[in-house]
Write an enzyme that holds these catalytic residues in place. Sequence first.
Site, short mmCIF file in Angstrom:
data_model
loop_
_atom_site.label_atom_id
_atom_site.label_comp_id
_atom_site.label_asym_id
_atom_site.label_seq_id
_atom_site.Cartn_x
_atom_site.Cartn_y
_atom_site.Cartn_z
N HIS A 137 40.94 17.47 65.83
CA HIS A 137 40.44 17.95 64.53
C HIS A 137 41.54 17.81 63.48
O HIS A 137 42.65 18.33 63.71
CB HIS A 137 40.00 19.42 64.63
N TYR A 171 30.00 20.90 67.29
CA TYR A 171 30.25 21.64 68.56
C TYR A 171 29.75 20.88 69.80
O TYR A 171 29.72 21.43 70.89
CB TYR A 171 29.61 23.04 68.53
N ASP A 178 37.43 15.35 64.02
CA ASP A 178 36.24 16.01 63.48
C ASP A 178 36.63 17.03 62.40
O ASP A 178 37.76 17.50 62.35
CB ASP A 178 35.50 16.77 64.59
N ASP A 179 35.66 17.34 61.55
CA ASP A 179 35.67 18.48 60.61
C ASP A 179 36.42 18.26 59.30
O ASP A 179 36.51 19.17 58.49
CB ASP A 179 36.18 19.77 61.28
N HIS A 205 29.06 14.02 60.46
CA HIS A 205 29.22 15.24 61.26
C HIS A 205 28.44 16.37 60.59
O HIS A 205 28.87 17.52 60.61
CB HIS A 205 30.71 15.56 61.37
N HIS A 235 27.85 21.75 58.91
CA HIS A 235 28.46 22.08 60.19
C HIS A 235 28.16 23.52 60.60
O HIS A 235 29.06 24.34 60.81
CB HIS A 235 29.98 21.88 60.10
ZN ZN Z 1 32.96 19.82 64.29
#
Ligand code: ZN
Length: 256
Positions: free
Chosen positions: A218, A165, A74-75, A124, A128
Amino acid sequence: MLIHKINTGFFLAVIAFLVAYSVFDPLSWWVYLIPLALWFIITGLGSAFVQWGYHVKSLNRGEKSGNKIAITFDDGPTSETIKVLELLSKYDAKATFFCIGKQIEKHPDIFKQIIDGGHIVGNHTFNHLPEMGFYSTDKILAEIVKTDELVSRNGLQLKLFRPPYGVTNPNMAKALKRTGHAVIGWNIRSLDTVINDENHILKRITTRLAPGSIILLHDTSQKTVNVLEQLLILLKEQNLKAVAVNELLNIPAYEE
Ligand SMILES: [Zn+2]
């Protein structure tokens, strides 16, 4: 609004029962606070843990038979993503990247490298934002659609979504009903953004690891890159194969 509706219905029934009961035998006012407090606690926890399927149905693991698992990042994309891609290629593994729209804007070349490497990308949101749990349906919808539109310029119509999250709420459920994305959760949270000790992070993953697992990492730090290499070595030893989530779950990653 799956379990959320059942929870709300149940506690409304309890309160209705208490009100009816109090006609015959008056109750103290604080008795009504008990079901109300329980409702708040359950709703709070259900909103914080996407894998509960409280507001939206999420896919959290694949078949327990077989030898496939899925690693998700993620991210990103970030400059660390390049090292992640090199390792995945070295160990012949495929992964899924839940990308943030503004990061794709910052690193369009790295984003393209993910796709060219045969990996899968998912939505995503664009910014964010931690406060998204309090957004209206329209604002959440805009956050999702903006990233979809950005990626569609690369010829891909995203079908997979992961909430920032892991937080969901009724408005997000409404927005996702409109966009039709499949929500991907996880069953192994590495806590790689929280824990500093690489061995500790690796251990959190390996003690829970089994066929069908979906691991949350991540692609934002060297620490995670180091953990990833150890994990990929271990997967080879255990004869487990890292595939993208669409293959693990047997669902489409993109709109045809
Ligand atoms: Zn995230």
